[in-house]
Scaffold this motif. Structure first.
Motif, PDB file in Angstrom:
ATOM      1  N   UNK A 194       8.742  -8.571 -11.333  1.00  0.00           N
ATOM      2  CA  UNK A 194       8.169  -9.366 -10.249  1.00  0.00           C
ATOM      3  C   UNK A 194       7.538 -10.635 -10.780  1.00  0.00           C
ATOM      4  N   UNK A 195       7.465 -11.640  -9.916  1.00  0.00           N
ATOM      5  CA  UNK A 195       6.645 -12.813 -10.182  1.00  0.00           C
ATOM      6  C   UNK A 195       5.683 -12.995  -9.016  1.00  0.00           C
ATOM      7  N   UNK A 196       4.451 -13.453  -9.322  1.00  0.00           N
ATOM      8  CA  UNK A 196       3.470 -13.778  -8.301  1.00  0.00           C
ATOM      9  C   UNK A 196       3.212 -12.632  -7.342  1.00  0.00           C
ATOM     10  N   UNK A 197       3.214 -12.961  -6.037  1.00  0.00           N
ATOM     11  CA  UNK A 197       2.973 -11.946  -5.011  1.00  0.00           C
ATOM     12  C   UNK A 197       4.165 -11.010  -4.821  1.00  0.00           C
ATOM     13  N   UNK A 198       5.243 -11.250  -5.565  1.00  0.00           N
ATOM     14  CA  UNK A 198       6.361 -10.321  -5.562  1.00  0.00           C
ATOM     15  C   UNK A 198       6.004  -8.959  -6.132  1.00  0.00           C
ATOM     16  N   UNK A 199       4.775  -8.822  -6.647  1.00  0.00           N
ATOM     17  CA  UNK A 199       4.299  -7.521  -7.121  1.00  0.00           C
ATOM     18  C   UNK A 199       4.089  -6.547  -5.968  1.00  0.00           C
ATOM     19  N   UNK A 231       0.853  -1.191   0.000  1.00  0.00           N
ATOM     20  CA  UNK A 231       0.000   0.000   0.000  1.00  0.00           C
ATOM     21  C   UNK A 231       0.885   1.235   0.000  1.00  0.00           C
ATOM     22  N   UNK A 232       0.305   2.361  -0.404  1.00  0.00           N
ATOM     23  CA  UNK A 232       1.059   3.600  -0.424  1.00  0.00           C
ATOM     24  C   UNK A 232       1.367   4.111   0.969  1.00  0.00           C
ATOM     25  N   UNK A 233       2.453   4.865   1.080  1.00  0.00           N
ATOM     26  CA  UNK A 233       2.898   5.286   2.406  1.00  0.00           C
ATOM     27  C   UNK A 233       2.140   6.489   2.959  1.00  0.00           C
ATOM     28  N   UNK A 234       1.147   6.988   2.221  1.00  0.00           N
ATOM     29  CA  UNK A 234       0.298   8.060   2.740  1.00  0.00           C
ATOM     30  C   UNK A 234      -1.134   7.585   2.987  1.00  0.00           C
ATOM     31  N   UNK A 235      -1.387   6.307   2.792  1.00  0.00           N
ATOM     32  CA  UNK A 235      -2.732   5.780   2.988  1.00  0.00           C
ATOM     33  C   UNK A 235      -2.995   5.523   4.470  1.00  0.00           C
ATOM     34  N   UNK A 236      -4.276   5.465   4.824  1.00  0.00           N
ATOM     35  CA  UNK A 236      -4.648   5.300   6.223  1.00  0.00           C
ATOM     36  C   UNK A 236      -4.389   3.884   6.733  1.00  0.00           C
ATOM     37  N   UNK A 237      -4.381   2.922   5.822  1.00  0.00           N
ATOM     38  CA  UNK A 237      -4.181   1.534   6.207  1.00  0.00           C
ATOM     39  C   UNK A 237      -2.936   0.959   5.543  1.00  0.00           C
ATOM     40  N   UNK A 268       3.181  -0.975  -3.891  1.00  0.00           N
ATOM     41  CA  UNK A 268       3.346   0.058  -2.874  1.00  0.00           C
ATOM     42  C   UNK A 268       4.054   1.283  -3.457  1.00  0.00           C
ATOM     43  N   UNK A 269       5.090   1.050  -4.260  1.00  0.00           N
ATOM     44  CA  UNK A 269       5.794   2.158  -4.896  1.00  0.00           C
ATOM     45  C   UNK A 269       4.876   2.902  -5.855  1.00  0.00           C
ATOM     46  N   UNK A 270       4.082   2.146  -6.615  1.00  0.00           N
ATOM     47  CA  UNK A 270       3.127   2.765  -7.532  1.00  0.00           C
ATOM     48  C   UNK A 270       2.114   3.612  -6.764  1.00  0.00           C
ATOM     49  N   UNK A 271       1.573   3.079  -5.687  1.00  0.00           N
ATOM     50  CA  UNK A 271       0.576   3.808  -4.902  1.00  0.00           C
ATOM     51  C   UNK A 271       1.172   5.033  -4.229  1.00  0.00           C
ATOM     52  N   UNK A 272       2.491   5.028  -4.055  1.00  0.00           N
ATOM     53  CA  UNK A 272       3.178   6.179  -3.462  1.00  0.00           C
ATOM     54  C   UNK A 272       3.580   7.217  -4.507  1.00  0.00           C
ATOM     55  N   UNK A 273       3.220   6.983  -5.770  1.00  0.00           N
ATOM     56  CA  UNK A 273       3.482   7.965  -6.807  1.00  0.00           C
ATOM     57  C   UNK A 273       4.841   7.864  -7.457  1.00  0.00           C
ATOM     58  N   UNK A 274       5.436   6.674  -7.426  1.00  0.00           N
ATOM     59  CA  UNK A 274       6.786   6.510  -7.956  1.00  0.00           C
ATOM     60  C   UNK A 274       6.825   5.771  -9.291  1.00  0.00           C
ATOM     61  N   UNK A 334      14.075  -0.089  -1.706  1.00  0.00           N
ATOM     62  CA  UNK A 334      13.296   1.145  -1.677  1.00  0.00           C
ATOM     63  C   UNK A 334      13.104   1.731  -3.064  1.00  0.00           C
ATOM     64  N   UNK A 335      11.897   2.227  -3.303  1.00  0.00           N
ATOM     65  CA  UNK A 335      11.625   2.910  -4.552  1.00  0.00           C
ATOM     66  C   UNK A 335      12.203   4.305  -4.569  1.00  0.00           C
ATOM     67  N   UNK A 336      12.524   4.776  -5.770  1.00  0.00           N
ATOM     68  CA  UNK A 336      13.044   6.134  -5.956  1.00  0.00           C
ATOM     69  C   UNK A 336      12.330   6.772  -7.145  1.00  0.00           C
ATOM     70  N   UNK A 337      12.640   8.036  -7.391  1.00  0.00           N
ATOM     71  CA  UNK A 337      12.079   8.755  -8.544  1.00  0.00           C
ATOM     72  C   UNK A 337      12.884   8.519  -9.819  1.00  0.00           C
ATOM     73  N   UNK A 338      13.984   7.811  -9.735  1.00  0.00           N
ATOM     74  CA  UNK A 338      14.833   7.576 -10.903  1.00  0.00           C
ATOM     75  C   UNK A 338      14.192   6.575 -11.854  1.00  0.00           C
TER      76      UNK A 338
END
Length: 222
Positions: A112-117, A60-66, A122-128, A102-106
């Motif tokens: 990924x495979x399977x649940x490795x997504x 999940x994104x790092x600004x979400x409530x859960x 989380x990086x996508x939901x954080x805007x990266x 850790x994700x970056x802006x670069x």
């Protein structure tokens, strides 16, 4: 610090707020976010204080409530069958987030495979996700978790590879076959998340295609 003296992270009781089965045997379980974290980090999870915890990437994104955790049921395991049966109000024991995947802006490729997504979602939901290519490899078409959201947002930069079933807009084969089919690869960072065999095979293939070892970052799922 040696393995003998290294302290295990402390676990804190958290109340389950939701538990959705998003694909057969695959769940997303949620609890309130009581601390900050960086996209790509992990937590340790247990269902009681008597059994050892397991490590899971935050999904999940790092600004979400859960905070959400993606997991699949291990039929021979102890933890995941219990987690799959949990309902809101049940308790989990969770460590504070940690880890260096850790994700970056670069610009980068996420593989990924399977649940490795999970960490990449989380990086996508954080805007990266800008300047990123996401490649997800699975065996069956119902294992492309979060695909509608990712396809809508990332477009051609979201590549699905399926080894056992076929569909339009899905590469018919494994991730290694897809990467081998590309004439060249960009000189960017490559983040790999999945089982050890996949990580080793993809890492070796990337190196063979001219990617420097220092530009390959891996997170192995057990």
């Amino acid at each position: 610090m040696s393995a003998k003296t290294k302290k295990e992270p402390q676990l804190f009781k958290q109340v389950v707020t939701n538990n959705d089965e998003i694909s057969p045997g695959v769940h997303v379980i949620s609890f309130r976010r009581n601390y900050d974290f960086l996209p790509g980090q992990v937590v340790k999870i247990a269902v009681d204080t008597d059994h050892p915890p397991r490590i899971y990437s935050i999904c999940s994104g790092n600004q979400e409530d859960e905070i959400r955790i993606l997991f699949n049921i291990k039929d021979d395991g102890f933890l995941t069958p219990i987690m799959a049966a949990m309902i809101p109000g049940d308790n989990l024991y969770i460590s504070e987030p940690y880890g260096s995947f850790l994700g970056t802006n670069e610009p980068a490729w996420w593989i990924a495979t399977g649940t490795g997504i999970a960490p990449f979602y989380a990086m996508y939901r954080a805007g990266l996700s800008e300047n990123k290519t996401l490649i997800h490899g699975v065996r069956q078409l119902n294992q492309f978790y979060f695909e509608y959201e990712l396809e809508w947002s990332m477009g051609e930069n979201y590549v699905r590879c399926c080894s056992q079933e076929q569909s339009c807009d899905v590469f018919p084969g494994r991730i290694t076959s897809y990467l081998s089919s590309l004439p060249e690869l960009p000189n960017v960072r490559y983040y790999l998340c999945g089982k050890a065999l996949m990580v080793v095979e993809v890492r070796d293939l990337l190196i063979e295609k001219g990617i420097d070892y220092s530009n390959i970052i891996a997170e192995i799922y057990f």
